[in-house]
Design a protein around this motif. Structure first.
Motif, PDB file in Angstrom:
ATOM      1  N   VAL A   1      57.844  49.816  36.991  1.00  0.00           N
ATOM      2  CA  VAL A   1      57.688  50.217  38.717  1.00  0.00           C
ATOM      3  C   VAL A   1      59.347  49.608  39.002  1.00  0.00           C
ATOM      4  CG1 VAL A   1      58.214  50.119  41.113  1.00  0.00           C
ATOM      5  CG2 VAL A   1      55.779  50.481  40.306  1.00  0.00           C
ATOM      6  N   GLN A   2      60.681  50.153  39.528  1.00  0.00           N
ATOM      7  CA  GLN A   2      61.709  49.781  39.835  1.00  0.00           C
ATOM      8  C   GLN A   2      62.385  50.207  40.933  1.00  0.00           C
ATOM      9  OE1 GLN A   2      64.994  50.068  35.865  1.00  0.00           O
ATOM     10  NE2 GLN A   2      65.535  48.547  36.651  1.00  0.00           N
ATOM     11  N   PHE A   3      63.048  49.335  41.756  1.00  0.00           N
ATOM     12  CA  PHE A   3      63.925  49.668  43.015  1.00  0.00           C
ATOM     13  C   PHE A   3      64.924  49.514  42.429  1.00  0.00           C
ATOM     14  CE2 PHE A   3      60.234  50.851  45.301  1.00  0.00           C
ATOM     15  CZ  PHE A   3      59.200  49.983  45.215  1.00  0.00           C
ATOM     16  N   VAL A   4      66.515  49.962  42.814  1.00  0.00           N
ATOM     17  CA  VAL A   4      67.555  49.871  42.248  1.00  0.00           C
ATOM     18  C   VAL A   4      68.687  49.800  43.700  1.00  0.00           C
ATOM     19  CG1 VAL A   4      70.380  50.074  41.681  1.00  0.00           C
ATOM     20  CG2 VAL A   4      67.957  50.261  40.117  1.00  0.00           C
ATOM     21  N   GLU A   5      68.554  48.830  44.757  1.00  0.00           N
ATOM     22  CA  GLU A   5      68.905  48.433  45.741  1.00  0.00           C
ATOM     23  C   GLU A   5      70.661  47.991  45.810  1.00  0.00           C
ATOM     24  OE1 GLU A   5      65.334  46.145  46.976  1.00  0.00           O
ATOM     25  OE2 GLU A   5      67.498  44.738  47.606  1.00  0.00           O
ATOM     26  N   SER A   6      71.354  48.891  46.571  1.00  0.00           N
ATOM     27  CA  SER A   6      72.692  48.582  46.822  1.00  0.00           C
ATOM     28  C   SER A   6      73.079  48.731  48.795  1.00  0.00           C
ATOM     29  CB  SER A   6      73.565  49.619  46.258  1.00  0.00           C
ATOM     30  OG  SER A   6      72.739  51.265  46.688  1.00  0.00           O
ATOM     31  N   GLY A   7      74.701  48.231  48.782  1.00  0.00           N
ATOM     32  CA  GLY A   7      75.604  48.373  50.040  1.00  0.00           C
ATOM     33  C   GLY A   7      75.706  46.992  50.524  1.00  0.00           C
TER      34      GLY A   7
ATOM     35  N   ALA B   1      64.135  54.114  44.002  1.00  0.00           N
ATOM     36  CA  ALA B   1      62.953  54.234  43.292  1.00  0.00           C
ATOM     37  C   ALA B   1      62.210  55.205  41.638  1.00  0.00           C
ATOM     38  CB  ALA B   1      62.009  54.102  44.052  1.00  0.00           C
ATOM     39  N   SER B   2      62.121  54.113  41.178  1.00  0.00           N
ATOM     40  CA  SER B   2      61.153  55.010  39.738  1.00  0.00           C
ATOM     41  C   SER B   2      59.701  54.030  39.073  1.00  0.00           C
ATOM     42  CB  SER B   2      62.257  54.620  38.936  1.00  0.00           C
ATOM     43  OG  SER B   2      62.189  53.482  38.565  1.00  0.00           O
ATOM     44  N   GLY B   3      59.294  55.529  38.463  1.00  0.00           N
ATOM     45  CA  GLY B   3      58.200  54.428  38.095  1.00  0.00           C
ATOM     46  C   GLY B   3      56.754  55.155  38.578  1.00  0.00           C
ATOM     47  N   ILE B   4      57.335  54.817  40.252  1.00  0.00           N
ATOM     48  CA  ILE B   4      56.056  55.298  41.325  1.00  0.00           C
ATOM     49  C   ILE B   4      55.999  56.741  41.401  1.00  0.00           C
ATOM     50  CG2 ILE B   4      55.869  53.248  42.281  1.00  0.00           C
ATOM     51  CD1 ILE B   4      58.026  53.920  44.846  1.00  0.00           C
ATOM     52  N   THR B   5      55.254  57.616  42.346  1.00  0.00           N
ATOM     53  CA  THR B   5      55.142  58.669  42.836  1.00  0.00           C
ATOM     54  C   THR B   5      55.518  58.811  44.261  1.00  0.00           C
ATOM     55  OG1 THR B   5      53.119  59.339  41.859  1.00  0.00           O
ATOM     56  CG2 THR B   5      54.038  60.896  43.566  1.00  0.00           C
ATOM     57  N   PHE B   6      56.955  57.963  44.521  1.00  0.00           N
ATOM     58  CA  PHE B   6      57.764  57.941  46.001  1.00  0.00           C
ATOM     59  C   PHE B   6      57.314  58.749  46.952  1.00  0.00           C
ATOM     60  CE2 PHE B   6      61.120  56.142  47.759  1.00  0.00           C
ATOM     61  CZ  PHE B   6      62.023  56.587  48.956  1.00  0.00           C
ATOM     62  N   SER B   7      56.504  59.636  46.968  1.00  0.00           N
ATOM     63  CA  SER B   7      56.978  61.008  48.055  1.00  0.00           C
ATOM     64  C   SER B   7      55.275  60.227  49.076  1.00  0.00           C
ATOM     65  CB  SER B   7      56.658  62.416  47.888  1.00  0.00           C
ATOM     66  OG  SER B   7      55.605  63.282  47.123  1.00  0.00           O
ATOM     67  N   VAL B   8      54.328  59.450  48.393  1.00  0.00           N
ATOM     68  CA  VAL B   8      53.177  59.478  48.702  1.00  0.00           C
ATOM     69  C   VAL B   8      53.190  58.233  49.622  1.00  0.00           C
ATOM     70  CG1 VAL B   8      52.281  60.669  47.299  1.00  0.00           C
ATOM     71  CG2 VAL B   8      52.591  58.044  46.996  1.00  0.00           C
ATOM     72  N   TYR B   9      53.613  57.270  49.346  1.00  0.00           N
ATOM     73  CA  TYR B   9      54.572  55.660  49.801  1.00  0.00           C
ATOM     74  C   TYR B   9      55.011  55.709  51.118  1.00  0.00           C
ATOM     75  CZ  TYR B   9      53.365  53.610  45.407  1.00  0.00           C
ATOM     76  OH  TYR B   9      52.410  53.329  44.395  1.00  0.00           O
ATOM     77  N   THR B  10      54.943  54.908  51.990  1.00  0.00           N
ATOM     78  CA  THR B  10      56.007  54.538  53.260  1.00  0.00           C
ATOM     79  C   THR B  10      56.597  53.499  52.863  1.00  0.00           C
ATOM     80  OG1 THR B  10      53.713  54.293  53.941  1.00  0.00           O
ATOM     81  CG2 THR B  10      55.385  52.976  54.854  1.00  0.00           C
TER      82      THR B  10
ATOM     83  N   ALA C   1      57.985  49.907  48.819  1.00  0.00           N
ATOM     84  CA  ALA C   1      57.027  50.593  49.068  1.00  0.00           C
ATOM     85  C   ALA C   1      55.577  49.595  48.972  1.00  0.00           C
ATOM     86  CB  ALA C   1      56.506  51.337  47.488  1.00  0.00           C
ATOM     87  N   ASN C   2      55.038  50.541  50.116  1.00  0.00           N
ATOM     88  CA  ASN C   2      53.162  50.230  50.421  1.00  0.00           C
ATOM     89  C   ASN C   2      52.909  51.709  49.930  1.00  0.00           C
ATOM     90  OD1 ASN C   2      51.440  50.538  53.376  1.00  0.00           O
ATOM     91  ND2 ASN C   2      51.174  48.727  51.970  1.00  0.00           N
ATOM     92  N   PHE C   3      52.007  51.536  49.530  1.00  0.00           N
ATOM     93  CA  PHE C   3      50.053  52.788  49.900  1.00  0.00           C
ATOM     94  C   PHE C   3      49.154  51.806  49.258  1.00  0.00           C
ATOM     95  CE2 PHE C   3      49.099  56.406  49.310  1.00  0.00           C
ATOM     96  CZ  PHE C   3      47.716  56.601  48.460  1.00  0.00           C
ATOM     97  N   GLY C   4      48.518  51.488  50.307  1.00  0.00           N
ATOM     98  CA  GLY C   4      46.947  51.241  50.614  1.00  0.00           C
ATOM     99  C   GLY C   4      47.427  49.136  50.666  1.00  0.00           C
TER     100      GLY C   4
ATOM    101  N   ASN D   1      51.654  46.757  47.315  1.00  0.00           N
ATOM    102  CA  ASN D   1      53.348  47.104  47.818  1.00  0.00           C
ATOM    103  C   ASN D   1      54.092  46.354  46.443  1.00  0.00           C
ATOM    104  OD1 ASN D   1      52.671  46.751  50.555  1.00  0.00           O
ATOM    105  ND2 ASN D   1      51.639  45.161  50.109  1.00  0.00           N
ATOM    106  N   TYR D   2      55.564  47.123  46.749  1.00  0.00           N
ATOM    107  CA  TYR D   2      56.014  46.792  45.272  1.00  0.00           C
ATOM    108  C   TYR D   2      57.493  46.766  46.369  1.00  0.00           C
ATOM    109  CZ  TYR D   2      53.328  49.079  41.962  1.00  0.00           C
ATOM    110  OH  TYR D   2      52.574  49.812  41.278  1.00  0.00           O
ATOM    111  N   TRP D   3      58.110  45.348  45.522  1.00  0.00           N
ATOM    112  CA  TRP D   3      59.290  45.144  46.254  1.00  0.00           C
ATOM    113  C   TRP D   3      60.658  44.887  45.721  1.00  0.00           C
ATOM    114  CZ3 TRP D   3      59.569  41.360  50.692  1.00  0.00           C
ATOM    115  CH2 TRP D   3      58.405  41.525  51.649  1.00  0.00           C
TER     116      TRP D   3
END
Length: 115
Positions: free
Chosen positions: A1-7, A23-32, A97-100, A103-105
């Protein structure tokens, strides 16, 4: 799981910034997706949340009316548009990212509001 933050960056009071988190490595569409922040000497604050697939949003009172969270599930990306920035918005902003109970930060991006 990886997040690339910018801005993130330095902006004057009253200015705007737009944060992105890919985000990569997760099924993004199911995560809050959430944006947390932690200011200097302060605790962690949940600034904004967007659910999926409804896209319903929630904001901390401190940012309501100034920040807008959005997402593009096709691009695995969540955004935080920040307007009318104040010095008290200075913080490290984290994409989460949160699902149940899972949590991924992200690594965080610094936002500094100063003249």
């Amino acid at each position: 799981v990886q997040f690339v933050e910018s801005g993130g960056g330095l902006v004057q009071p009253g200015g705007s910034l737009r944060l992105s988190c890919v985000a990569s490595g997760i099924t993004f569409s199911v995560y809050t997706m959430n944006w947390y922040r932690q200011g200097p000497g302060k605790g962690l604050e949940l600034a904004a949340t967007i659910s999926s697939p409804s896209g319903s949003t929630n904001y901390a009172d401190s940012v309501k009316g100034r920040f807008t969270i959005s997402r593009d599930n096709a691009k695995n990306t969540v955004f935080l548009q920040m307007d009318s920035l104040k010095p008290e918005d200075t913080a490290v902003y984290y994409c989460v990212a949160n699902f149940g109970k899972t949590n991924y930060w992200g690594q965080g991006t610094q936002v500094t509001v100063s003249s």
